[in-house]
Design a protein around this motif. Structure first.
Motif, PDB file in Angstrom:
ATOM      1  N   UNK A 349       0.810  -1.219   0.000  1.00 47.56           N
ATOM      2  CA  UNK A 349       0.000   0.000   0.000  1.00 47.56           C
ATOM      3  C   UNK A 349       0.841   1.266   0.000  1.00 47.56           C
ATOM      4  N   UNK A 350       2.107   1.162   0.445  1.00 51.08           N
ATOM      5  CA  UNK A 350       2.981   2.334   0.450  1.00 51.08           C
ATOM      6  C   UNK A 350       3.639   2.561  -0.915  1.00 51.08           C
ATOM      7  N   UNK A 351       3.421   1.654  -1.852  1.00 47.42           N
ATOM      8  CA  UNK A 351       3.970   1.804  -3.209  1.00 47.42           C
ATOM      9  C   UNK A 351       2.856   1.558  -4.230  1.00 47.42           C
ATOM     10  N   UNK A 352       1.935   2.505  -4.384  1.00 48.94           N
ATOM     11  CA  UNK A 352       0.763   2.285  -5.255  1.00 48.94           C
ATOM     12  C   UNK A 352       1.104   2.164  -6.739  1.00 48.94           C
ATOM     13  N   UNK A 353       2.119   2.899  -7.223  1.00 48.29           N
ATOM     14  CA  UNK A 353       2.484   2.774  -8.643  1.00 48.29           C
ATOM     15  C   UNK A 353       3.049   1.395  -8.938  1.00 48.29           C
ATOM     16  N   UNK A 354       3.870   0.895  -8.031  1.00 52.00           N
ATOM     17  CA  UNK A 354       4.381  -0.464  -8.191  1.00 52.00           C
ATOM     18  C   UNK A 354       3.241  -1.476  -8.074  1.00 52.00           C
ATOM     19  N   UNK A 355       2.284  -1.198  -7.223  1.00 52.66           N
ATOM     20  CA  UNK A 355       1.104  -2.067  -7.096  1.00 52.66           C
ATOM     21  C   UNK A 355       0.325  -2.107  -8.406  1.00 52.66           C
ATOM     22  N   UNK A 356       0.232  -0.969  -9.093  1.00 52.59           N
ATOM     23  CA  UNK A 356      -0.440  -0.937 -10.398  1.00 52.59           C
ATOM     24  C   UNK A 356       0.283  -1.830 -11.400  1.00 52.59           C
ATOM     25  N   UNK A 357       1.616  -1.791 -11.381  1.00 51.13           N
ATOM     26  CA  UNK A 357       2.394  -2.674 -12.248  1.00 51.13           C
ATOM     27  C   UNK A 357       2.096  -4.141 -11.944  1.00 51.13           C
ATOM     28  N   UNK A 358       2.038  -4.507 -10.673  1.00 55.14           N
ATOM     29  CA  UNK A 358       1.784  -5.902 -10.297  1.00 55.14           C
ATOM     30  C   UNK A 358       0.384  -6.320 -10.747  1.00 55.14           C
ATOM     31  N   UNK A 359      -0.598  -5.462 -10.542  1.00 55.30           N
ATOM     32  CA  UNK A 359      -1.971  -5.789 -10.966  1.00 55.30           C
ATOM     33  C   UNK A 359      -2.051  -6.005 -12.471  1.00 55.30           C
ATOM     34  N   UNK A 360      -1.395  -5.141 -13.232  1.00 52.50           N
ATOM     35  CA  UNK A 360      -1.435  -5.270 -14.693  1.00 52.50           C
ATOM     36  C   UNK A 360      -0.711  -6.523 -15.158  1.00 52.50           C
ATOM     37  N   UNK A 361       0.387  -6.870 -14.494  1.00 51.15           N
ATOM     38  CA  UNK A 361       1.112  -8.087 -14.866  1.00 51.15           C
ATOM     39  C   UNK A 361       0.282  -9.330 -14.575  1.00 51.15           C
ATOM     40  N   UNK A 362      -0.382  -9.357 -13.423  1.00 49.49           N
ATOM     41  CA  UNK A 362      -1.230 -10.505 -13.087  1.00 49.49           C
ATOM     42  C   UNK A 362      -2.412 -10.602 -14.044  1.00 49.49           C
ATOM     43  N   UNK A 363      -2.994  -9.464 -14.381  1.00 50.50           N
ATOM     44  CA  UNK A 363      -4.097  -9.468 -15.349  1.00 50.50           C
ATOM     45  C   UNK A 363      -3.643  -9.971 -16.705  1.00 50.50           C
ATOM     46  N   UNK A 364      -2.418  -9.614 -17.101  1.00 46.76           N
ATOM     47  CA  UNK A 364      -1.891 -10.077 -18.382  1.00 46.76           C
ATOM     48  C   UNK A 364      -1.727 -11.590 -18.393  1.00 46.76           C
ATOM     49  N   UNK A 365      -1.373 -12.165 -17.248  1.00 44.22           N
ATOM     50  CA  UNK A 365      -1.200 -13.620 -17.173  1.00 44.22           C
ATOM     51  C   UNK A 365      -2.545 -14.327 -17.213  1.00 44.22           C
ATOM     52  N   UNK A 366      -3.543 -13.763 -16.527  1.00 43.53           N
ATOM     53  CA  UNK A 366      -4.822 -14.448 -16.333  1.00 43.53           C
ATOM     54  C   UNK A 366      -5.941 -13.892 -17.203  1.00 43.53           C
ATOM     55  N   UNK A 367      -5.606 -13.142 -18.250  1.00 41.01           N
ATOM     56  CA  UNK A 367      -6.634 -12.636 -19.160  1.00 41.01           C
ATOM     57  C   UNK A 367      -7.190 -13.756 -20.020  1.00 41.01           C
ATOM     58  N   UNK A 380       7.188  -2.009 -19.419  1.00 42.08           N
ATOM     59  CA  UNK A 380       7.551  -0.594 -19.388  1.00 42.08           C
ATOM     60  C   UNK A 380       7.296   0.007 -18.010  1.00 42.08           C
ATOM     61  N   UNK A 381       6.214  -0.386 -17.366  1.00 41.63           N
ATOM     62  CA  UNK A 381       5.954   0.099 -16.002  1.00 41.63           C
ATOM     63  C   UNK A 381       7.004  -0.423 -15.031  1.00 41.63           C
ATOM     64  N   UNK A 382       7.485  -1.647 -15.260  1.00 41.32           N
ATOM     65  CA  UNK A 382       8.556  -2.180 -14.414  1.00 41.32           C
ATOM     66  C   UNK A 382       9.800  -1.304 -14.490  1.00 41.32           C
ATOM     67  N   UNK A 383      10.079  -0.765 -15.675  1.00 38.72           N
ATOM     68  CA  UNK A 383      11.270   0.066 -15.854  1.00 38.72           C
ATOM     69  C   UNK A 383      11.199   1.359 -15.053  1.00 38.72           C
ATOM     70  N   UNK A 384      10.013   1.743 -14.578  1.00 39.64           N
ATOM     71  CA  UNK A 384       9.892   2.932 -13.739  1.00 39.64           C
ATOM     72  C   UNK A 384      10.568   2.754 -12.387  1.00 39.64           C
ATOM     73  N   UNK A 385      10.865   1.510 -12.018  1.00 40.64           N
ATOM     74  CA  UNK A 385      11.396   1.229 -10.680  1.00 40.64           C
ATOM     75  C   UNK A 385      12.805   0.636 -10.758  1.00 40.64           C
ATOM     76  N   UNK A 386      13.574   1.078 -11.755  1.00 42.50           N
ATOM     77  CA  UNK A 386      14.926   0.536 -11.921  1.00 42.50           C
ATOM     78  C   UNK A 386      15.817   0.896 -10.735  1.00 42.50           C
ATOM     79  N   UNK A 387      15.558   2.017 -10.085  1.00 40.23           N
ATOM     80  CA  UNK A 387      16.370   2.387  -8.928  1.00 40.23           C
ATOM     81  C   UNK A 387      16.152   1.451  -7.751  1.00 40.23           C
TER      82      UNK A 387
END
Length: 468
Positions: A349-367, A380-387
């Motif tokens: 919950x303290x990392x909502x943008x990363x949470x959005x990436x995880x939700x989209x990745x799971x949806x991509x697997x289970x679509x 591309x969203x994963x690349x936002x967290x390279x640091x």
């Protein structure tokens, strides 16, 4: 240093321009390299051929959903439909649609860059607040916005989706627009992107949770306990001062939630939803109205009526399952996505943008009908967290896995469909391998982010001990 900082934006625009030129060269080939017929690129929901068929039916005064060919949005049909029948003399017939997808890719990349710049600023600010950075020169912070934009523009999955005339670029644009609006606190824009993304694909509805957290609490940051721990150490060091007493009295265990902003977002979501529904009702006034649209779009997604091969795993399973158990397994497969929402939001919950990436990745697997365009977005969203994810494990193994699966997929499909020397298990085995690599990628990404937070906690504790 100043010259290097000036060169970086120039390099970004050079690479971005090169990606656009590369796309324009590819779309100039006749028959768009036959990518539009690839099951990895086009699905029953994103195929431009099905959209053209739906537009032809509508022009013939029939329902665009007649014949079970088209299952997309009637708004998308009204926008892209006329472009499928118009052509420029001496140019390929699909050129106008391809240009729309190129523009969508460019806009998505620029929005990703804007999101990355906001996250980069927040990352540097949080590091300085925790005492890890005394100045901007102490540690090199990677330009995650530029990296994410270039990853999106040069990702082979993005390129083949654009050149292969899939509507995935438009769906991805709506998703990125929603996240950009939330990150920049443009509430109407975030609501518009969320409504359009959900309208086009249904699965982005899960993004309501991270968007609300972004608007309510703010951008990604380390757990608040780290800030409280750092503040308490500073207070103990200067406990006799009046300022420290005020700081102690103001310590809280949670951040205030901006209910007004969230209510504003929900209001705009309701407003945009009504607007979209009215437009859809007017478009389908003579062809069954909204009931027909819901049945042929969302109902088609949830019931998995089309069992043509794709890079997912649903088509093979439901081709083999007995009809008596079909409804039961439909519920199990779709509810599986919902079961993961609550545990992930509690932990991230303290990392909502990363949470959005995880939700989209799971949806991509289970679509029901996945495509490589879905993978292009979450990569591309994963690349936002390279640091934060710079120490992620198995990165080379995953890269080789994605590359190998991408090369094997057309080979297995050719052996099964065209040469007849294989069977459905060849292609399905490749799809299972693809799903496994995606699962490992998501698990390792979440693990790396949690390890990053733990490392911050240990560093904060050591930093406090040294100060004391």
């Amino acid at each position: 240093m100043a010259e290097e900082q000036n060169k970086k934006p120039c390099r970004f625009w050079i690479w971005a321009s090169a990606s656009v030129v590369f796309r324009l060269i590819l779309i100039s080939f006749p028959g768009n390299l036959n990518l539009s017929s690839r099951p990895e690129v086009s699905t029953p929901l994103t195929s431009i051929r099905r959209l053209a068929e739906g537009y032809w039916l509508k022009q013939a005064s029939m329902s665009p959903y007649a014949g079970s060919m088209y299952h997309g949005s009637p708004l998308l049909l009204s926008i892209l439909g006329p472009l499928t029948v118009q052509s420029i003399k001496g140019q390929p017939s699909h050129l106008l649609c391809s240009l729309v997808f190129v523009i969508a890719d460019i806009l998505s990349a620029m929005l990703l860059r804007g999101i990355g710049q906001k996250l980069q600023m927040a990352y540097g600010l949080n590091a300085r607040l925790l005492g890890f950075l005394k100045s901007s020169r102490d540690k090199v912070i990677l330009p995650c916005g530029d990296i994410a934009a270039l990853v999106y523009l040069w990702n082979p999955f993005t390129i083949v989706s654009c050149v292969g005339l899939s509507t995935s670029p438009i769906e991805n644009l709506a998703v990125v627009l929603a996240l950009f609006g939330a990150v920049t606190r443009r509430v109407p824009l975030a609501a518009f992107g969320f409504v359009m993304a959900t309208h086009l694909s249904l699965y982005p509805a899960t993004l309501a949770i991270p968007i609300i957290i972004i608007l309510g609490y703010g951008l990604d940051a380390p757990p608040i306990k780290l800030f409280l721990q750092t503040r308490s150490v500073e207070n103990e060091k200067s406990s006799t001062s009046t300022v420290s007493k005020q700081a102690k009295s103001k310590q809280t265990t949670h951040l205030p939630f901006l209910w007004k902003t969230v209510a504003h977002f929900l209001f705009w979501v309701l407003l945009w939803s009504l607007y979209v529904l009215v437009l859809c009702a007017l478009s389908l006034n003579k062809y069954g109205g909204l009931e027909e649209m819901f049945k042929r779009t969302y109902g088609f997604i949830l019931s998995i009526e089309d069992l043509s091969p794709n890079i997912g795993v649903f088509w093979y399973f439901f081709a083999e399952v007995f009809d008596f158990f079909r409804n039961f397994f439909l519920i199990v497969f779709h509810v599986n996505v919902l079961f993961m929402l609550l545990p992930l939001v509690i932990r991230l919950k303290h990392r909502p943008c990363f949470l959005a990436f995880v939700y989209l990745a799971i949806s991509s697997i289970l679509k029901s009908y996945p495509s490589v365009g879905d993978s292009a977005l979450y990569l591309s969203l994963w690349a936002l967290f390279v640091n934060e994810l710079i120490d992620m494990k198995f990165s080379f193994f995953l890269f080789c896995g994605y590359l190998g699966i991408s090369l094997l997929s057309p080979v297995m499909h050719n052996l099964w469909i065209w040469r007849g020397t294989g069977n459905a298990n060849f292609y399905f085995g490749n799809a299972i391998g693809y799903a496994c690599f995606q699962i490992v990628f998501v698990v390792e990404s979440v693990s790396a982010m949690l390890n990053h937070d733990r490392a911050l906690r240990r560093s904060s504790s050591n930093h406090g001990e040294v100060k004391s």
